[in-house]
Design a protein around this motif. Structure first.
Motif, short mmCIF file in Angstrom:
data_model
loop_
_atom_site.label_atom_id
_atom_site.label_comp_id
_atom_site.label_asym_id
_atom_site.label_seq_id
_atom_site.Cartn_x
_atom_site.Cartn_y
_atom_site.Cartn_z
N ARG A 15 0.83 -1.21 0.00
CA ARG A 15 0.00 0.00 0.00
C ARG A 15 0.86 1.26 0.00
NH1 ARG A 15 -5.55 0.59 2.83
NH2 ARG A 15 -5.85 -0.76 1.05
N PHE A 48 0.75 5.44 0.71
CA PHE A 48 -0.03 6.34 1.55
C PHE A 48 0.04 7.77 1.03
CE2 PHE A 48 1.12 2.60 3.93
CZ PHE A 48 -0.03 2.30 4.64
N ASP A 55 0.04 11.06 5.83
CA ASP A 55 0.32 9.89 6.67
C ASP A 55 1.78 9.80 7.12
OD1 ASP A 55 -2.32 8.84 6.48
OD2 ASP A 55 -1.85 8.08 4.47
N ALA A 79 5.14 9.96 8.94
CA ALA A 79 5.47 10.14 10.36
C ALA A 79 6.40 11.34 10.52
CB ALA A 79 6.14 8.87 10.90
N ARG A 131 11.68 6.56 12.30
CA ARG A 131 12.47 5.87 13.31
C ARG A 131 13.66 5.15 12.68
NH1 ARG A 131 10.44 4.04 18.49
NH2 ARG A 131 11.73 2.41 19.42
N ARG A 154 4.85 2.05 4.18
CA ARG A 154 4.96 1.73 5.60
C ARG A 154 6.13 0.77 5.81
NH1 ARG A 154 0.51 -1.62 6.51
NH2 ARG A 154 2.06 -3.23 6.42
N ASP A 211 7.80 -1.87 8.21
CA ASP A 211 7.41 -2.75 9.31
C ASP A 211 8.63 -3.42 9.90
OD1 ASP A 211 4.73 -2.18 8.78
OD2 ASP A 211 4.56 -3.85 7.35
N CYS A 212 8.90 -3.10 11.15
CA CYS A 212 10.05 -3.71 11.80
C CYS A 212 9.65 -5.08 12.34
CB CYS A 212 10.53 -2.83 12.95
SG CYS A 212 11.96 -3.51 13.80
N TRP A 269 6.81 -2.61 15.36
CA TRP A 269 6.35 -1.25 15.08
C TRP A 269 6.35 -0.96 13.58
CZ3 TRP A 269 10.22 1.51 12.68
CH2 TRP A 269 11.54 1.13 12.94
N SER A 270 5.63 0.11 13.20
CA SER A 270 5.57 0.54 11.81
C SER A 270 5.78 2.04 11.74
CB SER A 270 4.20 0.25 11.19
OG SER A 270 3.81 -1.07 11.42
N CYS A 271 6.31 2.50 10.60
CA CYS A 271 6.57 3.91 10.41
C CYS A 271 6.36 4.23 8.93
CB CYS A 271 8.01 4.21 10.83
SG CYS A 271 8.24 5.87 11.42
N ILE A 272 5.70 5.34 8.65
CA ILE A 272 5.41 5.69 7.26
C ILE A 272 6.35 6.80 6.81
CG2 ILE A 272 3.66 6.64 5.69
CD1 ILE A 272 1.54 5.16 7.33
#
Lengths: 298, 256
Positions: B63, B65, B69, B71, B75, B128, B130-131, B135-138
């Motif tokens: 997906r 974004f 969206d 962040a 991170r 996105r 995905d660790c 956690w997730s970060c966009i």
């Protein structure tokens, strides 16, 4: 020992076939899988002990977090935060282990698989068990529908709703049906099993899949269904807690409603149907007696 | 037929269950380390890979974004500031002397500067991350589509994997590296990114160049990429399992 549903002298119990072989097989395989999935899941959770709502992680405003902080005297405290609330969970969540060897970890070693902090192996256990759990669940749900058991044994009949209050009252008093009444699940059992079978179990699988980036590419609707990957992760956790709560209540009720009989019915399939108690029960006040049992034809 | 009044059997059953539980817990860690379980875990991961490859087509996209969206800060994880001398020198020079080497099973091995990469057609995507931790970060990435780069050097038929060799030694240990198979390498969103959120890629996030493999977990997306090698097999690299974390027990297939 009324706890074990002891037969009254002079009144023989009838043995009925209660659970089919596939139901029994599924039950125990599912039980083993859920234990492994829960404990390895807590191991995975420990790698990032915070939950969020939404598409990604808002690190400064988690919905739930488990951590360790120093108190005024410099001693470690386990702190769990849910929303705006802060709880001291020292010894279990955040900080745990023997007093001389306290470890900073969200869930304690006794609750995780493997015990020590080991994310990669936690994931291996989780996915291995998932590969048994999810196909077995799918097969079992199909089986329930195709064999007609879903309709016959689990879907409440209209007349049962009228006795809802009565059923709840009996449960609270730990008075369990005997005789013909015990041949079928009561309304509370039916609703609970339906909630678990058609609600929590499928939901825990789907929210789990939503956390997989490849699955999100394959089935993007998963993200829309659960409001994003981090929401799905939170829902996955809530489902797991729900299943744990079900397990504990289930276990308690299995024990108080005739543990041996219940266990046997889930191992050999045979369940002893104890005769109904005589109407004048010396230890129960007469006003609390259930109304006359209605004859059942099915 | 067992009588329900048989309390001896009941006690036996209860005790067996409790003893079984305790033994199970104690045995779990030993079991986790056993060869038999390792084989089972590998089989399970292979099954996951096959199933996911079946469900996700070659082209199915991760997906993307909207700018809203993104962040506020992306991170950074793993190595965030490599202290290897060679890397420090390159960073001090603004990566002007850095070259991306592409070699192995290719027809035209090349060494490309950052400017040369930036003149190639670029793709910008808000995705996105995905660790494996959960956690997730966009963030918004811009870079060269890996497939374009591979076409430019000419991949030979024997090549089965693309290996990314990195500048950092995580926690001062072994050199970081990662690998993708050709299917994931040629995915339209797989790119070598040189920009994050509209600015040059920060050192914390892998400057000057990092891999984005959007259908995989974060540990696959090697940072500080120095050299790309096309190989038939990765068993001779590192400890032979296809990546730094794979060598430490994580699955090569990081789609879940």
């Amino acid at each position: 020992m009324p706890l074990f549903g002891k037969a009254r002298p002079g009144q023989a119990a009838t043995l009925i076939k209660r659970h089919t072989a596939f139901s029994r097989l599924w039950h125990w395989v599912n039980f083993a899988c859920l234990i492994i999935l829960l404990m390895s899941g807590l191991q995975i959770f420990n790698a990032h002990p915070a939950l969020y709502w939404g598409k990604d992680s808002h690190f400064d405003s988690p919905a739930l977090s488990i951590g360790a902080e120093r108190d005024a005297n410099g001693a470690w405290q386990g702190i769990t935060r849910i929303g705006g609330y802060r709880f001291d969970t020292t010894g279990v969540l955040g900080i745990s282990g023997p007093p001389d060897d306290l470890e900073r970890r969200a869930f304690p070693a006794w609750a995780t698989l493997p015990g020590p902090r080991w994310l990669s192996k936690g994931r291996q256990w989780h996915f291995l068990a998932g590969w048994i759990f999810a196909p077995m669940l799918t097969a079992y749900l199909f089986y329930l529908v195709i064999s007609g058991q879903l309709k016959r044994r689990l879907l409440p009949r209209r007349d049962e709703w009228r006795h809802l209050g009565e059923t709840i009252r009996d449960h609270v008093r730990l008075r369990f049906p005997r005789g013909e009444e015990a041949r079928h699940y009561n309304l509370l059992q039916k609703l609970t099993y339906l909630l678990v079978l058609l609600g929590l179990l499928p939901l825990v699988v789907l929210t789990g899949l939503t956390m997989s980036p490849t699955m999100d590419a394959a089935w993007p609707w998963l993200l829309d269904a659960f409001g994003g990957r981090q929401s799905a992760r939170t829902l996955h956790f809530i489902c797991a807690i729900g299943l744990l709560a079900f397990f504990l209540v289930h276990l308690a009720l299995v024990m108080v409603s005739g543990m041996f009989n219940n266990l046997r019915s889930m191992i050999t399939g045979r369940y002893a149907l104890h005769p109904e108690l005589p109407p004048a029960q010396p230890h129960a006040p007469s006003s609390a007696l259930p109304p006359q049992q209605e004859p059942r034809d099915d | 037929m067992t009588k329900p009044t048989d309390s001896g059997r009941r006690r036996f059953l209860t005790r067996s269950l409790m003893a079984g539980g305790a033994t199970l817990l104690a045995g779990c860690d030993a079991l986790t380390r056993s060869d038999a379980m390792s084989k089972l875990f590998d089989a399970s991961s292979a099954l996951t890979q096959q199933a996911q490859r079946l469900l996700a087509s070659r082209q199915s996209l991760a997906r993307e974004f909207t700018p809203a969206d993104i962040a506020p800060t992306f991170r950074a994880n793993g190595t965030t500031n490599p202290d290897e001398e060679d890397y420090r020198k390159l960073a001090e020079g603004g990566f002007r002397d850095w070259r991306l080497e592409i070699g192995g099973l290719v027809d035209k091995p090349q060494a490309l500067s950052l400017d040369e990469l930036k003149t190639m057609p670029a793709r910008t995507q808000i995705t996105r991350h995905d660790c494996v931790e959960g956690w997730s970060c966009i963030g918004q990435w811009k870079g060269v589509v890996l497939g374009d780069l591979l076409d430019r050097v000419g991949v030979r038929d024997q090549a089965r994997f693309v290996v990314f060799h990195c500048a950092d030694r995580y926690r001062g240990g072994d050199a970081y590296y990662e690998s993708l198979d050709m299917l994931e390498a040629y995915h339209p969103q797989t790119q070598l990114a040189y920009a994050l959120n509209g600015a040059d890629l920060p050192i914390a996030n892998g400057a000057p160049l990092r891999l984005r493999a959007e259908r995989q977990l974060g540990y696959k997306m090697a940072k500080y990429v120095m050299r790309i090698e096309l190989v038939e097999s990765f068993t001779h690299i590192g400890r032979g399992r296809g990546g730094y974390w794979e060598d430490r027990g994580y699955n090569w297939w990081a789609g879940i």
